[in-house]
Design an enzyme around this catalytic site. Structure first.
Site, mmCIF file in Angstrom:
data_model
loop_
_atom_site.group_PDB
_atom_site.id
_atom_site.type_symbol
_atom_site.label_atom_id
_atom_site.label_comp_id
_atom_site.label_asym_id
_atom_site.label_seq_id
_atom_site.Cartn_x
_atom_site.Cartn_y
_atom_site.Cartn_z
ATOM 1 N N ASN A 208 0.843 -1.183 0.000
ATOM 2 C CA ASN A 208 0.000 0.000 0.000
ATOM 3 C C ASN A 208 0.884 1.241 0.000
ATOM 4 O OD1 ASN A 208 0.589 0.715 2.861
ATOM 5 N ND2 ASN A 208 -0.482 -1.212 3.254
ATOM 6 N N PHE A 323 -5.102 2.691 14.460
ATOM 7 C CA PHE A 323 -5.321 3.702 13.423
ATOM 8 C C PHE A 323 -6.368 3.174 12.455
ATOM 9 C CE2 PHE A 323 -1.756 5.892 15.046
ATOM 10 C CZ PHE A 323 -1.672 7.132 14.429
#
Length: 397
Positions: A208, A323
């Site tokens: 990513n 997160f």
């Protein structure tokens, strides 16, 4: 802040050694006691007389000084300091530190100590960028050695780039940060960071866009408050911070193993962007593109590291922070994720491409806790990290 602090200053051999004379003055102005160790190469650039005059103390240089060694002087020197500072830390001296050599007084002191060590590297840009030096840097960071600098700029050799020793004011600030008894002094904290790379075959992987910048900033901010930080990082595009224990991993499964090995900790911050899936049965050989055919990849779910740690019945960290990188319904999705994972806090951010947050220098987060939702203004990732570190320190107090 440095009053009554004892600093053992090892002076390496490089043109930047002239800055050390001013460093000694600035440290003594702040009340520190400076004991200088001058390497043979360092003595080619500054004299023992000038160093001794500014430090107000004897200069040590010889491992086999019979008077001192009768009482194991090199052991006493290495244990009596509050901090060992190496400036300039040359490529050669860093290599000997990384290799655990003990062939002169400076390297013996560094090997015989359990005192914190802060180094200020200084070398030619090509030497700093050489793969051997990069390996040594990674090894030293992993050993918990703190770094200040180097900076980018003009060099005595006429070249330009990274490798110039940090300025005296920066080194003093680094010393103060290490020696200040912060609110997290003595507390062990875990931070995960960066992306994970899930292999498809030996040359391809799924990843990513995470740079690892926010996780590195959080680790740096926690260390500045005195925490003992274990930093587990995937293949990030930013270097890890100094003064923390660095564990480098590639895949989500490797990250889980590293996290479990780091426990117990008092707080854990899961800032890594861990891949949700990996390729089941990744090929041991490079996949070939057949005429008109497409590779058929089968995926398997990766372990949920955040949920696993948050759900521990025994040895769970007092504070677990996650997160949530979202592209829509940010607060709603993050709130649901916090409940689903069982973590104490979650920081949500909008990572749509147009925000420039993933991989960028700034972040805009919403902190979601059991007490409610708190939206922070957009700010630099270092500032976000300092604000979060302060909240963590208050929560653990």
């Amino acid at each position: 802040m440095l009053a009554s602090k004892r600093i053992l200053l090892i002076i390496g051999g490089g043109i930047a050694a002239y800055k050390v004379l001013d460093l000694i003055r600035r440290l003594r102005e702040r009340g520190a006691t400076v004991t200088p160790v001058l390497t043979r190469a360092g003595a080619e650039f500054v004299t023992p007389l000038s160093v001794s005059a500014l430090a107000g103390r004897k200069v040590y240089s010889d491992l086999f000084d019979l008077t001192d060694e009768a009482e194991m002087g090199h052991i006493e020197l290495s244990r009596s300091a509050d901090l060992i500072v190496v400036a300039p830390a040359t490529a050669d001296l860093m290599a000997r530190m990384a290799g655990g050599q003990a062939d002169d007084l400076a390297s013996t002191l560094l090997l015989a100590t359990d005192t914190p060590v802060l180094i200020a590297p200084a070398m030619n840009v090509r030497m700093w960028q050489h793969p051997a030096t990069r390996r040594n840097i990674a090894m030293l960071r992993g050993d918990g050695i703190g770094f200040v600098g180097p900076n980018e700029g003009d060099m005595a050799c006429g070249e330009f780039g990274p490798g110039r020793m940090a300025e005296v004011s920066e080194i003093v600030a680094g010393i103060e940060a290490v020696l200040s008894a912060g609110p997290l002094q003595g507390r062990r904290v875990l931070v995960t960071s960066g992306p994970t790379h899930e292999p498809v075959d030996p040359v391809r992987y799924i990843a990513n866009r995470s740079s690892g910048a926010q996780g590195a900033a959080i680790a740096r901010a926690l260390a500045a408050l005195g925490a003992e930080v274990v930093f587990v990082t995937g293949p990030a595009s930013v270097p890890p911070p100094g003064g923390v224990a660095v564990v480098c991993v590639e895949t989500a499964r490797e990250m889980l193993a590293a996290v479990e090995a780091a426990l117990p900790v008092e707080a854990a911050v899961f800032a890594a962007a861990v891949a949700d899936w990996h390729v089941a049965g990744a090929s041991a050989r490079k996949l070939k593109k057949d005429a008109g055919g497409l590779a058929n990849l089968e995926f398997a779910e990766n372990p949920d590291i955040l949920a696993r740690v948050a759900g521990m019945k025994k040895g769970r960290p007092r504070l677990v922070v996650g997160f949530a990188a979202e592209t829509d319904n940010v607060v709603e999705n993050a709130t649901a994720k916090r409940a689903r994972k069982g973590c104490d806090w979650i920081l949500a951010n909008d990572v749509r491409h147009e925000t420039g947050i993933m991989g960028g220098a700034e972040n805009a987060v919403t902190l979601i806790t059991g007490e409610g939702v708190e939206t922070w203004p957009r700010m630099g990732k270092d500032q976000v990290a300092r604000q979060l570190a302060g909240r963590i320190a208050a929560a653990l107090a």
